[in-house]
Design a protein around this motif. Structure first.
Motif, PDB file in Angstrom:
ATOM      1  N   HIS A   1      19.156  31.285  31.513  1.00 59.47           N
ATOM      2  CA  HIS A   1      19.157  31.673  32.997  1.00 59.47           C
ATOM      3  C   HIS A   1      18.958  33.256  32.952  1.00 59.47           C
TER       4      HIS A   1
ATOM      5  N   ALA B   1      20.091  35.374  35.115  1.00 54.77           N
ATOM      6  CA  ALA B   1      21.396  36.117  35.313  1.00 54.77           C
ATOM      7  C   ALA B   1      22.100  36.578  34.136  1.00 54.77           C
TER       8      ALA B   1
ATOM      9  N   LEU C   1      22.984  40.468  33.605  1.00 52.26           N
ATOM     10  CA  LEU C   1      24.581  40.856  33.250  1.00 52.26           C
ATOM     11  C   LEU C   1      24.854  41.586  31.786  1.00 52.26           C
TER      12      LEU C   1
ATOM     13  N   ILE D   1      28.819  39.469  41.444  1.00 55.88           N
ATOM     14  CA  ILE D   1      28.056  38.650  40.459  1.00 55.88           C
ATOM     15  C   ILE D   1      26.984  38.314  41.288  1.00 55.88           C
ATOM     16  N   GLU D   2      27.322  37.382  42.159  1.00 57.91           N
ATOM     17  CA  GLU D   2      26.293  36.871  43.153  1.00 57.91           C
ATOM     18  C   GLU D   2      25.209  37.817  43.829  1.00 57.91           C
TER      19      GLU D   2
ATOM     20  N   THR E   1      22.997  39.284  40.791  1.00 53.58           N
ATOM     21  CA  THR E   1      21.915  38.436  40.389  1.00 53.58           C
ATOM     22  C   THR E   1      21.256  37.556  41.258  1.00 53.58           C
TER      23      THR E   1
ATOM     24  N   ILE F   1      22.552  34.794  42.434  1.00 51.14           N
ATOM     25  CA  ILE F   1      22.787  33.456  42.183  1.00 51.14           C
ATOM     26  C   ILE F   1      23.593  33.047  43.378  1.00 51.14           C
TER      27      ILE F   1
ATOM     28  N   THR G   1      22.930  25.231  39.538  1.00 47.32           N
ATOM     29  CA  THR G   1      23.073  26.596  39.117  1.00 47.32           C
ATOM     30  C   THR G   1      24.268  26.793  37.893  1.00 47.32           C
TER      31      THR G   1
END
Length: 297
Positions: A218, A220, A224, A270-271, A274, A276, A283
């Motif tokens: 992925h 992300a 990260l 994080i959301e 990225t 996501i 996901t």
């Protein structure tokens, strides 16, 4: 001709001559003659049984008619249920001789158990396993005497699931052999490896071998990883822990030793970084698979 055994002569103080070879040959010939006199019918039956097992384990018996015909000719009649074990000595020399000896011992002492040696692997078919018995019960009770032999000779053993159709033997032969291979490669302390304990590893190792990682990792994760490196943060570790605990906030906080508000802040960040959605099942499954595969590469 079949090799039934070996004879060795020791000369601790030397003195070996060509004459001793001739004497040893005479002794071997005499033993051979006596063996041919003994149990001719049983030897013939054993040969048919071995041929039957070889055909069965090599997948050459394709239907019930062939299975019935072979069973009749070899006078071998199976009762459900079944389980397959694949055993190897390891890297020691002479392993083929050891496995063949163990095969003969199993044939002599365990009437409902059949073995064959294929490519330095001893495959053993357990039959007549009681109905509704668990895998653990079968291993600890029904198969324990055979496994005590495996243990005595320090064999590494892979074990399949229990099954009830001999025409599917190739599937469970694969399970036993694959469990053995994975168990040895992972260098687990145990020498007994059950396929059911390695099935997820098997699935993902196949994917890792046949699919380029850029096709399944992925985006992300890479993002990260780079972000954490540049900003001295630990968002990837937080995401990995959160996903690996099946999105359980309490367990994630315990593992990371952080406050509830800290976790909520990190997940939101994080959301945002990225793009996501951690409430999206697909996901989360994708990320979970990726984090699991990190342990395989």
């Amino acid at each position: 001709d079949a090799i039934e055994g070996y004879m060795g002569v020791l000369f601790p103080k030397g003195g070996f001559t060509e004459e001793h070879i001739e004497i040893a040959k005479i002794i071997c010939d005499a033993i051979s003659i006596e063996l041919q006199k003994r149990d001719n019918i049983d030897t013939s039956k054993r040969s048919l049984e071995n041929a039957f097992m070889m055909e069965l384990f090599k997948g050459k018996i394709k239907d019930k008619a062939m299975l019935t015909k072979w069973s009749s000719h070899a006078n071998v009649h199976f009762n459900k249920n079944y389980c397959v074990a694949a055993a190897r000595v390891g890297l020691r020399s002479g392993e083929s001789s050891i496995l063949k000896y163990i095969r003969r011992r199993i044939a002599d002492d365990f009437p409902n158990t059949y073995s064959i040696v294929v490519e330095n692997t001893l495959f053993t078919l357990f039959t007549s396993i009681p109905q509704k018995i668990s895998h653990e019960q079968a291993l600890n009770d029904f198969m324990k005497d055979v496994f005590s032999i495996f243990n005595f000779y320090e064999l590494y053993v892979g074990i399949s699931d229990i099954f009830d159709d001999l025409l599917e033997l190739h599937i469970f032969k694969y399970q036993a052999a694959r469990a053995l291979s994975i168990g040895i490669s992972k260098e687990d302390n145990s020498k007994i490896y059950r396929y059911k304990d390695y099935v997820i590893y098997d699935i993902f190792s196949y994917a890792a071998k046949h699919i380029h990682e850029k096709n399944y990792i992925h985006p992300a994760i890479a993002f990260l990883e780079a972000f954490d490196r540049e900003n001295i943060t630990n968002y990837l570790q937080t995401l990995r822990t959160y996903i690996s605990t099946f999105c359980n906030g309490e367990k994630t906080r315990e593992k990371l030793c952080i406050h509830r508000n800290t976790l909520l802040y990190r997940l939101k960040k994080i959301e945002e970084l990225t793009g996501i959605n951690l409430n999206d099942t697909a996901t989360c499954v994708h990320l979970l698979c990726n984090f699991y595969m990190e342990n395989i590469k």
